[in-house]
Motif scaffolding. Structure first.
Motif, PDB file in Angstrom:
ATOM      1  N   ASN A  26       0.799  -1.056  -0.108  1.00  0.00           N
ATOM      2  CA  ASN A  26      -0.100  -0.082   0.134  1.00  0.00           C
ATOM      3  C   ASN A  26       0.854   1.212   0.096  1.00  0.00           C
ATOM      4  OD1 ASN A  26      -2.245  -1.706   0.110  1.00  0.00           O
ATOM      5  ND2 ASN A  26      -2.483  -1.263   2.365  1.00  0.00           N
ATOM      6  N   THR A  49      -9.386   8.901  -6.237  1.00  0.00           N
ATOM      7  CA  THR A  49     -10.032   8.036  -7.224  1.00  0.00           C
ATOM      8  C   THR A  49      -9.492   7.161  -7.930  1.00  0.00           C
ATOM      9  OG1 THR A  49     -12.064   9.574  -7.125  1.00  0.00           O
ATOM     10  CG2 THR A  49     -12.326   7.625  -8.277  1.00  0.00           C
ATOM     11  N   ASN A  50      -9.625   5.679  -7.483  1.00  0.00           N
ATOM     12  CA  ASN A  50      -8.805   4.753  -8.240  1.00  0.00           C
ATOM     13  C   ASN A  50      -9.787   4.573  -9.674  1.00  0.00           C
ATOM     14  OD1 ASN A  50      -8.206   1.874  -9.186  1.00  0.00           O
ATOM     15  ND2 ASN A  50      -7.192   1.529  -7.310  1.00  0.00           N
ATOM     16  N   GLU A  52      -9.535   2.505 -11.794  1.00  0.00           N
ATOM     17  CA  GLU A  52      -9.849   0.908 -12.054  1.00  0.00           C
ATOM     18  C   GLU A  52     -11.144   0.316 -11.354  1.00  0.00           C
ATOM     19  OE1 GLU A  52      -6.685  -1.712 -12.425  1.00  0.00           O
ATOM     20  OE2 GLU A  52      -5.431  -0.408 -13.704  1.00  0.00           O
ATOM     21  N   THR A  53     -11.001   0.670  -9.941  1.00  0.00           N
ATOM     22  CA  THR A  53     -12.132   0.017  -9.359  1.00  0.00           C
ATOM     23  C   THR A  53     -13.130   1.111  -8.819  1.00  0.00           C
ATOM     24  OG1 THR A  53     -10.934   0.760  -7.422  1.00  0.00           O
ATOM     25  CG2 THR A  53     -10.198  -1.148  -8.252  1.00  0.00           C
ATOM     26  N   LEU A  72      -3.629   3.509   0.178  1.00  0.00           N
ATOM     27  CA  LEU A  72      -4.025   3.548  -0.968  1.00  0.00           C
ATOM     28  C   LEU A  72      -3.449   2.088  -1.782  1.00  0.00           C
ATOM     29  CD1 LEU A  72      -3.589   6.950  -2.135  1.00  0.00           C
ATOM     30  CD2 LEU A  72      -5.758   6.044  -1.476  1.00  0.00           C
ATOM     31  N   GLY A  75      -2.522   1.194  -8.009  1.00  0.00           N
ATOM     32  CA  GLY A  75      -3.396   1.645  -9.119  1.00  0.00           C
ATOM     33  C   GLY A  75      -2.916   2.928  -9.469  1.00  0.00           C
ATOM     34  N   TYR A  77      -4.661   6.561  -9.860  1.00  0.00           N
ATOM     35  CA  TYR A  77      -5.642   7.599  -9.138  1.00  0.00           C
ATOM     36  C   TYR A  77      -5.784   8.887 -10.063  1.00  0.00           C
ATOM     37  CZ  TYR A  77      -5.512   4.327  -5.320  1.00  0.00           C
ATOM     38  OH  TYR A  77      -5.677   3.342  -4.584  1.00  0.00           O
TER      39      TYR A  77
END
Length: 83
Positions: A26, A49-50, A52-53, A72, A75, A77
């Protein structure tokens, strides 16, 4: 003598294994929010905000205008700030 060697090797392996468990994948994001004149701004909502997810992590900047978003997941963001 051989028993001491076995114990020493076991302790060495245990210490290496314990350090490996302490690793984390993380990340955290931190910074400060300021205006065009460089004045720090408290109470700003900062969102990561990720892409992908779609998971959103939200924090407020503190009285000195700094923020920290811990834990976090890996990914890409998008980070926004809003007052």
């Amino acid at each position: 003598m051989r028993k001491c060697l076995i114990i020493a090797v076991a302790l060495l392996c245990l210490s290496v294994f314990t350090q490996a468990l302490g690793q984390s994948s993380n990340a955290s994001l931190s910074g400060s929010v300021s205006d065009a004149a460089g004045a720090l701004i408290p109470g700003v909502t900062v969102r990561a905000t990720n892409i992908e997810t779609g998971v959103v992590s939200t924090v407020l900047s503190n009285e000195s205008g700094t923020y920290n978003i811990p834990s976090l997941l890996p990914g890409v963001y998008t980070v926004t700030a809003e007052l």
